[in-house]
Design a protein around this motif. Structure first.
Motif, short mmCIF file in Angstrom:
data_model
loop_
_atom_site.label_atom_id
_atom_site.label_comp_id
_atom_site.label_asym_id
_atom_site.label_seq_id
_atom_site.Cartn_x
_atom_site.Cartn_y
_atom_site.Cartn_z
N ASP A 63 0.82 -1.20 0.00
CA ASP A 63 0.00 0.00 0.00
C ASP A 63 0.86 1.25 0.00
O ASP A 63 0.52 2.25 -0.62
CB ASP A 63 -0.91 0.02 1.24
N SER A 64 1.94 1.20 0.74
CA SER A 64 2.74 2.40 0.91
C SER A 64 3.37 2.86 -0.40
O SER A 64 3.85 3.98 -0.51
CB SER A 64 3.85 2.17 1.94
N GLY A 65 3.38 1.99 -1.40
CA GLY A 65 3.93 2.39 -2.69
C GLY A 65 5.44 2.39 -2.71
O GLY A 65 6.06 2.71 -3.72
N LEU A 66 6.05 2.00 -1.59
CA LEU A 66 7.51 2.03 -1.54
C LEU A 66 8.10 0.98 -2.48
O LEU A 66 9.10 1.23 -3.16
CB LEU A 66 7.98 1.79 -0.10
N THR A 67 7.47 -0.19 -2.53
CA THR A 67 7.96 -1.24 -3.43
C THR A 67 8.02 -0.72 -4.85
O THR A 67 8.99 -0.94 -5.57
CB THR A 67 7.01 -2.46 -3.39
N LYS A 68 6.97 -0.04 -5.24
CA LYS A 68 6.88 0.48 -6.59
C LYS A 68 7.97 1.53 -6.83
O LYS A 68 8.59 1.58 -7.90
CB LYS A 68 5.50 1.09 -6.81
N LYS A 69 8.17 2.35 -5.82
CA LYS A 69 9.18 3.42 -5.92
C LYS A 69 10.56 2.79 -6.11
O LYS A 69 11.34 3.23 -6.96
CB LYS A 69 9.13 4.24 -4.64
N LEU A 70 10.85 1.77 -5.32
CA LEU A 70 12.13 1.07 -5.46
C LEU A 70 12.24 0.48 -6.86
O LEU A 70 13.27 0.62 -7.53
CB LEU A 70 12.24 -0.05 -4.43
N GLY A 71 11.17 -0.17 -7.28
CA GLY A 71 11.14 -0.78 -8.61
C GLY A 71 11.41 0.25 -9.70
O GLY A 71 12.18 0.00 -10.63
N ASN A 72 10.79 1.41 -9.56
CA ASN A 72 10.96 2.46 -10.56
C ASN A 72 12.40 2.94 -10.69
O ASN A 72 12.91 3.11 -11.80
CB ASN A 72 10.08 3.66 -10.23
N VAL A 73 13.04 3.13 -9.54
CA VAL A 73 14.43 3.58 -9.55
C VAL A 73 15.29 2.55 -10.29
O VAL A 73 16.10 2.89 -11.16
CB VAL A 73 14.95 3.76 -8.11
N VAL A 74 15.06 1.28 -9.95
CA VAL A 74 15.87 0.21 -10.55
C VAL A 74 15.57 0.07 -12.04
O VAL A 74 16.47 -0.08 -12.86
CB VAL A 74 15.65 -1.11 -9.80
N LEU A 75 14.29 0.16 -12.37
CA LEU A 75 13.89 -0.01 -13.76
C LEU A 75 14.52 1.05 -14.66
O LEU A 75 15.03 0.76 -15.74
CB LEU A 75 12.36 0.04 -13.86
N LYS A 76 14.49 2.29 -14.18
CA LYS A 76 15.08 3.39 -14.95
C LYS A 76 16.54 3.09 -15.25
O LYS A 76 17.02 3.25 -16.37
CB LYS A 76 14.98 4.67 -14.12
N ARG A 77 17.25 2.68 -14.20
CA ARG A 77 18.67 2.39 -14.37
C ARG A 77 18.87 1.22 -15.32
O ARG A 77 19.80 1.19 -16.13
CB ARG A 77 19.30 2.06 -13.02
N PHE A 78 18.01 0.23 -15.19
CA PHE A 78 18.16 -0.95 -16.01
C PHE A 78 17.95 -0.63 -17.49
O PHE A 78 18.72 -1.08 -18.35
CB PHE A 78 17.16 -2.03 -15.54
N VAL A 79 16.95 0.17 -17.79
CA VAL A 79 16.69 0.53 -19.19
C VAL A 79 17.87 1.35 -19.74
O VAL A 79 18.32 1.15 -20.87
CB VAL A 79 15.36 1.31 -19.31
N LYS A 80 18.39 2.24 -18.89
CA LYS A 80 19.55 3.04 -19.31
C LYS A 80 20.75 2.13 -19.58
O LYS A 80 21.48 2.31 -20.56
CB LYS A 80 19.88 4.04 -18.19
N HIS A 81 20.90 1.15 -18.72
CA HIS A 81 21.99 0.18 -18.85
C HIS A 81 21.87 -0.57 -20.18
O HIS A 81 22.86 -0.73 -20.90
CB HIS A 81 21.92 -0.77 -17.65
N LEU A 82 20.67 -1.01 -20.51
CA LEU A 82 20.47 -1.70 -21.79
C LEU A 82 20.81 -0.77 -22.96
O LEU A 82 21.45 -1.19 -23.93
CB LEU A 82 19.02 -2.18 -21.92
N SER A 83 20.39 0.49 -22.88
CA SER A 83 20.67 1.43 -23.96
C SER A 83 22.18 1.60 -24.14
O SER A 83 22.67 1.70 -25.27
CB SER A 83 20.07 2.80 -23.68
N GLU A 84 22.88 1.64 -23.02
CA GLU A 84 24.34 1.80 -23.11
C GLU A 84 24.97 0.61 -23.81
O GLU A 84 25.83 0.78 -24.68
CB GLU A 84 24.93 1.98 -21.70
#
Ligand code: ADP
Ligand code: MG
Length: 610
Positions: free
Chosen positions: A322-343
């Motif tokens: 409910d707190s949305g923290l899981t999602k927030k953590l996921g978002n941070v990681v996902l952003k980095r992961f997509v950037k990593h793939l682009s690199e």
């Protein structure tokens, strides 16, 4: 006190004891994992109660005695109260054994050897090798208790003497299983199964090397082998991962993440939908092995760990979500992961091609469905192109950068492979005009393009669409003269009435064709891929005939002959026309009844004169 096992426990015990299951050694893994769970639970409890914890007290100690033929394991975790003993070791309340029992029911009591191997039978697996098992346990503030069972229908619980919190399990081995009272054998088993247990393990007083929480270490401390070993251990994989991303972030949340890309699509060969295998930890304490809603669906191929000290430990899993923290953590990681793939995509095309081979399907799914990340994901898509030989693919960005100044659309042709597409009638017109066409081999590609709609302002346009407007090009001399304007007009009128309005909406002669005599231009709201899918889903129902615009090539010898034949032998000309029509549908991938072709072909062949 003497107790009887519940019927279902008896059933499991019976199977475990009497099974010919070869991997008896897994009982060690099960007992170690229980000891580790109990220690982790204690750590969790202390952290959530904001109490200090003496980390050095949390160890797992194994003692074997060859002469006595015994195996013992001791932990200093949460221990068990009387009711917990009854509940945990007297009923089938817990996951591993419960699943085992369900599978047993489904298979009507028959379990093949390898099926048993799929389940951690948990604590009861010890009875594969034990004559008698004694559990001494003490929970914090509770009385020490002694649980005892010789593998029969009964067990006893009695008070005992045990000053320290935790659990000690003493196993009297059956004479046949003396090997498990030998230290080298146990050491080998521990190396195999328990290398990453996050507590020090001692064997007959000697510390075993355990590798701990590698995601909290810095990259420079780790080599590829350690990364690969952890991956195989954590995701029960047999092969090395193809790539991983290991990083630390401080804002907007503190976290350490280690994300793996498997070497092969985990859903290949009809394996069912996989679950995301990125576990959530707080300071090495496992919070949730597979948290829901952390990542969007398409990330479900990922494996690994996210560890964040910002997770409040005294909060339940439900309110955590409910707190949305899981999602927030996921978002941070996902952003980095997509950037990593682009690199990787820009720096190492070869490696990216391999990664794309494994998770391309998921990237496509994300580009089509994940509205928050689709722009970034669209850049990660790769397609073959009419411009490059097989094996070399292109990005949409590169395609757009090569577009002609007045080109407004991204052209694509669909087909099972390069050969099929290039043998069809569609690509030649684009090639003749120096226009690049992307090749879509995967049935979902057209769906992704349709869902994206455009890329950098350029719309996706199927090459077989009637909406494609191609500029005129001067004809080369060797292509010969087209048939006369009058002939074309009357031929078109004849074709229209011969085939009928239910088959074609229009006959065109716009000069897009170069080598092929005819082509079907899709004027339907249903794309050929959609049609194929509908047909596959519902093979018995009859689909409405596709609506096409029929394009003819007035320079093609076939059309010239047809024009003449119509005047000499109209019935034969009609047969040939129907054949050409079916050929066009076949090339477009929308011919519903291919059998009609060979039948008519025979009729036409019968007209050949010697
Ligand atoms: P699972 O580990 O899948 O829950 P097991 O059969 O291995 O199933 O264990 C059953 C239960 O017994 C555990 O869930 C736990 O509550 C309890 N248990 C087993 N070993 C220990 C231990 N060493 N310390 C505390 N509790 C334990
Ligand atoms: Mg267990």
């Amino acid at each position: 006190m003497e107790y009887q096992f519940k019927a279902e426990v008896k059933q499991v015990l019976d199977i475990v004891v009497n099974s010919l299951y070869t991997d008896k050694e897994i009982f060690v893994r099960e007992l170690v994992s229980n000891a580790s769970d109990a220690s982790e639970k204690l750590r969790f409890k202390k952290l959530s109660d904001k109490e200090e914890i003496d980390e050095s007290s949390l160890k797992i100690s194994i003692t074997v005695d060859k002469d006595a033929n015994t195996f013992a394991i001791e932990d200093f975790g949460v221990g068990m109260t009387n009711s917990e003993l009854l509940e945990n070791l007297g009923t089938i309340a817990h996951s591993g054994s419960k699943k085992f029992l369900e599978a047993l029911k489904e298979n009507k009591g028959q379990l093949g050897e390898n099926l048993i191997g799929q389940f951690g039978v948990g604590f009861y697996s010890v009875f594969m090798v034990a004559d008698k098992v004694d559990v001494f346990t003490k929970s914090e503030g509770g009385d020490p208790l002694h649980w005892s069972c010789d593998g029969s229908e009964n067990f006893t619980i009695q008070p005992c003497d045990k000053p320290e919190r935790g659990t000690k399990i003493e196993v009297s081995l059956k004479p046949d299983y003396k090997e498990f009272s030998e230290a080298p054998r146990i050491r080998e088993i521990l190396e195999k199964y328990s290398a990453y247990v996050d507590f020090p393990i001692f064997l007959n007083g000697e510390a075993l090397k355990t590798r701990q929480a590698i995601w909290l270490k810095s990259k420079s401390e780790l080599d590829d082998k350690q990364y690969c070993d952890f991956y195989k251990f954590q995701s029960h994989a047999y092969s090395d991962p193809i790539d991983w991303l290991h990083f630390k972030a401080d804002a907007p949340v503190e976290l350490n993440a280690l994300i793996y890309v498997p070497a092969e699509n985990p859903e290949r060969l009809g394996f069912g939908k996989t679950d995301c295998g990125v576990s959530l930890y707080c300071k090495k304490v496992l919070i949730d092995a597979s948290p829901k809603d952390m990542f969007p669906e398409w990330m479900r191929f990922a494996r690994g760990v996210i560890d964040s000290s910002d997770i409040p430990l005294n909060i339940s899993r439900e309110s955590m979500q409910d707190s949305g923290l899981t999602k927030k953590l996921g978002n941070v990681v996902l952003k980095r992961f997509v950037k990593h793939l682009s690199e990787i995509a820009s720096k190492n095309a070869e490696k990216y091609a391999k990664i794309y081979g494994s998770i391309g399907r998921f990237i496509k799914e994300g580009a089509a469905m994940d509205f928050d990340h689709r722009n970034d994901l669209a850049k990660l898509l790769r397609f073959d192109s009419s411009l490059f030989e097989d094996g070399k693919s292109t990005s949409l960005q590169d395609y757009v950068s090569r577009m002609k100044p007045d080109q407004k659309e991204i052209y694509y042709a669909s087909g099972s492979d390069r050969e099929t597409i290039e043998n069809g009638p569609y690509v030649e017109a684009f090639k003749a005009r120096g226009l690049e066409v992307l090749y879509f081999y995967d049935p979902v590609d057209g769906f992704v393009a349709g869902s994206l709609g455009e890329f950098e302002g350029k719309t996706f346009m199927p090459a077989d669409s009637a909406d494609v407007k191609l500029p005129d090009i001067p004809q080369s001399a060797e292509e010969g003269e087209p048939i006369s304007k009058d002939d074309i007009e009357s031929l078109c009128g004849w074709i229209k009435s011969a085939l009928g309005a239910e088959k074609i909406s229009e006959v065109l002669t716009s000069g897009r064709l170069v080598d092929s005599p005819v082509a079907a231009l899709n004027a339907d709201s249903i794309s050929p891929q959609m049609r194929a899918m509908l047909r596959a889903m519902n093979p018995d129902s009859k689909m409405p005939a596709p609506i096409i615009k029929f394009e003819i090539n007035p320079r093609s010898p076939v059309i010239k002959n047809l024009c003449r034949l119509r005047k000499d032998d109209e019935n034969l000309a009609k047969l040939v026309l129907e054949q050409l029509y079916d050929n066009a549908l076949l090339a477009a991938g929308i011919l519903d009844n291919p059998l009609s072709i060979s039948k008519r072909m025979n009729e036409i062949l019968a007209h050949i004169k010697a």
